[in-house]
Design an enzyme around this catalytic site. Structure first.
Site, PDB file in Angstrom:
ATOM      1  N   ASP A 445       0.814  -1.173   0.053  1.00 31.52           N
ATOM      2  CA  ASP A 445       0.016  -0.065  -0.012  1.00 31.52           C
ATOM      3  C   ASP A 445       0.779   1.399  -0.056  1.00 31.52           C
ATOM      4  O   ASP A 445       1.994   1.371   0.205  1.00 31.52           O
ATOM      5  CB  ASP A 445      -1.003  -0.005   1.268  1.00 31.52           C
ATOM      6  CG  ASP A 445      -2.204   0.640   0.973  1.00 31.52           C
ATOM      7  OD1 ASP A 445      -2.487   1.469   0.047  1.00 31.52           O
ATOM      8  OD2 ASP A 445      -3.281   0.405   1.693  1.00 31.52           O
ATOM      9  N   ASP A 509     -10.688   1.374  -3.130  1.00 30.81           N
ATOM     10  CA  ASP A 509     -11.228   1.132  -1.852  1.00 30.81           C
ATOM     11  C   ASP A 509     -12.600   0.992  -1.458  1.00 30.81           C
ATOM     12  O   ASP A 509     -13.215   0.632  -0.473  1.00 30.81           O
ATOM     13  CB  ASP A 509     -10.719   2.152  -0.634  1.00 30.81           C
ATOM     14  CG  ASP A 509      -9.240   1.927  -0.389  1.00 30.81           C
ATOM     15  OD1 ASP A 509      -8.568   0.785  -0.492  1.00 30.81           O
ATOM     16  OD2 ASP A 509      -8.588   2.811   0.081  1.00 30.81           O
TER      17      ASP A 509
END
Length: 707
Positions: A445, A509
């Site tokens: 990430d 997301d």
């Protein structure tokens, strides 16, 4: 006198004209021109009248236009020596031609520069790659402000650019270039959510299945600039390159800067034609074929189930339920490392939290593997919290100007990976983690933008991006069996260069299927489905709070690299069974869908988002109603891309059983019948759709049974 060369591949021919002065000029890009030499005729056809009010030679729009050659649009090269503008008048010094490739060396002895242009046309797909490299031949440093990876003359003015934000990535925006310059710039230090490095320019009204269009992508994970400019003589130039900050690239004598690769493809049949070129190119060139024939395991990611509340018993229960549903990879997300009760601390210290995991990760890993699942782990190596052992020991490791306050993003700072001691530290931590645990997958990430990204007093986004690549490359070399996912607050780092060293992109997301339908549609133009992370979320979306049926959630995730990201304890037994059934359908189709074609279909109702994925014999067709239909009934969905003479067997994957789906006359597919029709029939008449309300979806399985 004009000479020229041609590149052939993918049924396409590109012809460039060269002279002694300047870069080559693209004069033809279209269907294969055959064996005859096209250069003499094209040299004559490409001559343009020069009107009064311009220079005698007109505008020299080449693959790298130079202001010093009389080009008054945005030049392809901007540089200076200690504030004195570099005026170039390059001449062709050398050229090397091979099958489908060309390398041209241009020099300006007075300017003290050498430019190398490298062009290659992929033989199978017709995707063109272009790079430019500038070498400083002078005795003084050369500051580079802009170097295009390529510039081409477009006959069309309709632009498709991409916009978005966190949880709403890859949103297409249409506009027509009437005058001046339209640019998309990114200054976030990653490919960004709002300005990804993709664009399409094509003829007026081009769509999914019609119209000539050229798609371009700058394969770079840092800052970039793409623009189209209408010149005063009516032509349109398109350029792309890395966006350089002031003083970021200063070439010492003998040093060279090379642009990222610019990839371009042409289609005569709209956006689907571009995907037909880009998808196999990604599979075979960008990924090097490493995912061809490799099963993409169904994920279970527990982030939206537990967040930072890690408890071994709970995690084992979730693993049990995930395995029952058909998951094949169990991913432990943020919160597993020491000092991490929330997102304000701990980042940078990549060792297992002894309070949450007194015996380390081994008990959880063994449990997941015992259920037949591979184990994966979330990391964010490029970042650190102020509240971390790493930054307490090394507060100077933050990327930025030491004399300025660095804004926080998600409570964290960016580490200066351009410093070898920082990269070495991170490599050592991650190498130990992978060496000591049976981890087959990393979700990598990157959760914040870069701001005043300086190192050693110089702008450093360029060097930081290369350092990220180097760190990943180093880890992959040491642990070749570990797959890596590119995640950056969702789809904030999605490009072909990061994909060269990763195996999956976390698309967003947002798992809300209404939003996901649009996100995945935009993503699918440039990326094949096997690298598109698509998860079944909770009934109430984590990011939008909108409630959606399990049917819509599961069917939306069906076509990509499928996964689950929800608290399965909250699912009823019937819902878990339905989820398992959807995953089972995915498993029967994925081998073909992950090697086949993706076609975005057009339906007259703008609220009906439809696509088809076609393998050699099996296919999937989906029509999602994301808004209230304009009419009481939906017109049939015409299926593009089928073999006209072939016969297909069609069944409905998710026949509606709810009371409101009962119609005065139900179509046979809704009743569970199987239909047979030719590809020509399905293209002309289409598949009949059931009555659908907003938030419903119809999914069909296709099987080619003859010939």
């Amino acid at each position: 006198m004009s000479q020229g060369f041609r590149l052939d591949g993918g049924g396409e021919t590109l012809v460039f004209l060269t002279t002694e002065a300047g870069a080559p000029r693209l004069v033809y890009w279209g269907p294969d021109l055959g064996a005859a030499d096209p250069v003499p005729a094209l040299a004559r056809l490409s001559l343009r009248a020069i009107p009064h009010g311009m220079l005698d030679g007109g505008e020299r729009l080449t693959w790298l236009p130079e202001a010093g050659q009389g080009f008054t649009g945005h030049p392809g090269l901007l540089a200076h020596r200690d504030g004195a503008e570099l005026v170039t008048q390059m001449t062709l010094a050398a050229s090397e031609l091979a099958s489908g490739a060309a390398s041209l060396v241009l020099e300006d002895a007075a300017g003290g520069v050498r430019l190398t242009l490298t062009l290659a046309l992929d033989a199978a797909t017709g995707v063109l790659s272009s790079r430019a490299a500038l070498r400083n031949l002078g005795d003084e440093p050369l500051t580079l402000d802009w170097l295009a990876a390529g510039a081409f003359d477009s006959p069309h003015a309709d632009l498709l650019l991409f916009d978005g934000r966190w949880t709403r990535e890859f949103i297409p925006v249409r506009q027509t270039l009437s005058t001046g310059l339209i640019a998309k710039e990114n200054r976030t230090g990653r490919t960004s959510h709002h300005a990804p490095p993709f664009a399409v320019i094509g003829e007026a009204g081009f769509g999914e299945i019609h119209g000539e269009a050229v798609g371009l992508h700058l394969a770079w994970s840092g800052d970039h600039r793409i623009f189209a400019e209408r010149l005063r003589d009516g032509r349109i130039q398109v350029q792309a390159g890395e966006l350089l900050h002031p003083g970021e690239v200063i070439l010492a004598p003998g040093e060279t800067y090379e642009t990222p690769a610019l990839y371009l493809a042409r289609s005569a049949c709209g956006l689907n034609g571009l995907s037909d070129r880009f998808h196999p190119f990604v599979r075979d060139v960008i990924l090097g074929g490493r995912l061809r024939g490799k099963t993409r395991p169904v994920h279970y990611n527990g982030w939206e189930a537990i967040y930072f509340d890690h408890d071994l018993a709970t995690l084992k229960t979730l693993a049990d339920l995930a395995a029952e549903a058909g998951a094949e990879r169990y991913v432990l997300d943020d919160g597993w490392f020491k000092g991490r009760p929330d997102d304000r601390s701990g980042l940078g210290d990549w060792s297992v939290d002894p309070a949450k995991y007194p015996e380390g990760l081994t008990p959880l890993i063994d449990h997941a593997r015992g259920l037949g699942m591979e184990f994966g782990l979330w990391v964010e190596p490029e970042m650190a919290n102020a509240d971390s052992d790493l930054l307490r020991a090394h507060p100077d490791w933050i990327l930025g100007d030491p004399g300025r306050d660095q804004p926080l993003g998600r409570g964290q700072y960016v580490l200066d990976l351009t410093r070898p001691e920082v990269s070495d530290n991170l490599y050592s931590q991650l190498d130990a983690l992978l060496s000591q645990n049976a981890i087959g997958y990393l979700k990598w990430d990157m959760n914040r933008d870069l701001t005043h990204a300086l190192s050693g007093g110089r702008a450093a986004v360029h060097r930081q991006t290369l350092a990220v690549y180097a760190l990943i490359d180093r880890l992959r070399a040491a642990h070749p069996g570990v797959e890596i996912e590119s995640c950056s607050s969702g789809g904030g780092r999605a490009d072909y260069e990061i994909l060269r060293r990763t195996d999956r992109i976390w698309t967003s997301d947002c798992n809300d299927p209404i939003e996901r339908q649009a996100i995945q549609r935009g993503f699918s133009i440039f990326f094949p489905p096997e690298v598109m992370g698509s998860h079944v979320g909770a009934a109430a979306s984590h990011t939008t709070a909108r409630t959606a049926s399990l049917d819509l959630r599961a069917m939306t995730a069906l076509s990509g690299h499928m996964g689950i990201e929800a608290d399965l304890r909250a699912f009823s037994e019937a819902e878990r069974a339905a989820l398992a059934a959807a995953i089972a359908v995915h498993k029967t189709l994925r081998a073909e869908l992950h090697a086949g074609r993706t076609l975005r279909l057009e339906h007259p109702d703008p609220g009906c988002l439809a696509f088809a994925q076609l393998g050699e014999t099996l296919g999937l067709v989906s029509a999602a109603q994301v808004a209230t239909p304009l009419t009481v009934g939906l017109l049939p969905l015409r299926l593009a891309g089928l073999e006209p003479e072939a016969t297909y067997e069609i069944t409905m994957v998710n026949p509606p059983a709810r009371p409101f789906a009962v119609m005065k006359r139900r179509i046979p597919l809704v009743k569970g019948d199987t239909l047979r029709a030719t590809g020509l029939m399905l293209a002309q008449l289409g598949v009949p759709l059931p009555v659908m309300r907003a938030g419903e979806i119809a999914v069909f399985r296709l099987e080619r049974i003859a010939p």
